[in-house]
Structure formats: C-alpha cells, structure tokens
Motif scaffolding. Structure first.
Motif: not given
Length: 186
Positions: A116-136
């Motif tokens: 499961r993705p983890v977002a971190f505020p204030g950087g490039p990963a702040e909008r990364f969540g379950e709906r943003q997963c394209f591949t793995g």
C-alpha cells in the motif's frame, strides 16, 4: 613481541569492527538509512543514469496494514516512498519481514500481494495514494524478506482501467525493489 601484536590485532578486531548482523536481523540491527538509503541508483529505458530519492519512511506497520493481501509468515512491514530525481514518478517500497523464508511458488495468497502506498506531505509524494498506483513489482528469495513496490505519478493522476504505465515507471518500480533487496540481503 609477535604474540603481543597478534593479541592486539585480535582485540582490535573484536572492538573495532563488529561482524555484520545475519541477514534475518538486518532490518532490526541496521539504521533506517541503511535499509532505505537516501539515494538509490537506476537506469532509464534510454540508458541514462537516474537517481531515486527518499521522500520519507513510514513507521513500522502490521503486514495487514501495509500489504494487500497480507503475506504468509509476515511478522512486520517496513515502508518508504521514493521519487525519481525529476519528481515525476513516485514509488512506495515495502519490506515484509517473514518469520521464515517462503519459497517462490509456495502456497500463499491467490493474488500477488501489493504494498500500500505511503504519501508524505510537502514533497513529490504528497498526492500518492491507492488510486495513483499504476504498476509494481514483487521480489522474493531465500532470505526472510519480500520486497514489493507500487509506483505512480507524482502529479496525483489516478489510474483508470486500460491505462498503460510508461516503461520508465515500471523500470523505476523494478529497479527500486531490486536495489533494496540486494542491499538488505547481499
């Protein structure tokens, strides 16, 4: 004199340079920056050298909270999110610490586990969540760890059925998992 030199060398080796912890204990014995380095090298599909930069490290979590579905024999989960050096792509890497190695192909979940993705505020990963997963990707070996990554775009775009991940995004997920696995088990 020779015997005294040998004694001093033996004492130095005991106190100076402790032996590396066994592979199953590295997740606990090593500092977090060794498990999840600040920078991970990679190569783009065109062959250019790229660097994946650490955006943040999540607190230790249960396997059920970090993976869907949970992995068999999983004791705990460690996760960190990285961004490529252009801040275009982000990926969360998850390390499932296993009670015992699970051989590839062993009976387990019917679906391939995803971190499961983890977002971190204030950087490039702040909008990364379950709906943003394209591949793995998922890497397992003889070691008591499974490394999984999930990757998407830093701009927060959502995955829609039929969307194709660009090769660079898949390469990012694969290279990140491979490098973290190599660092932890090598």
């Amino acid at each position: 004199m020779f015997q005294l030199s040998l004694l001093l060398l033996a004492l130095l080796s005991v106190f100076c340079c402790p032996a590396a912890p066994p592979v199953p204990e590295r997740w606990r014995a090593w500092p977090v920056t060794r498990v999840f380095p600040y920078a991970v090298p990679g190569t783009s599909p065109s062959g250019a050298q790229v660097t994946y930069l650490l955006a943040g490290v999540a607190p230790e979590a249960s396997c059920a909270a970090a993976f869907q579905p949970a992995l068999p024999a999983c004791v705990t989960a460690l996760r960190a999110t990285y961004a490529d050096s252009t801040a275009t792509y982000v990926a969360t890497a998850g390390i499932a610490v296993l009670a015992r190695p699970v051989p590839p192909g062993a009976a387990g979940p019917l679906r391939v586990p995803a971190v499961r993705p983890v977002a971190f505020p204030g950087g490039p990963a702040e909008r990364f969540g379950e709906r943003q997963c394209f591949t793995g990707t998922l890497i397992a070996s003889h070691a008591p760890y499974v490394i999984a990554t999930t990757a998407g775009y830093a701009d927060g775009r959502s995955f829609r059925p039929g969307d194709q991940a660009v090769p660079r995004l898949g390469g990012f997920a694969r290279q990140l998992a491979t490098e973290l696995h190599r660092g932890l088990t090598g």
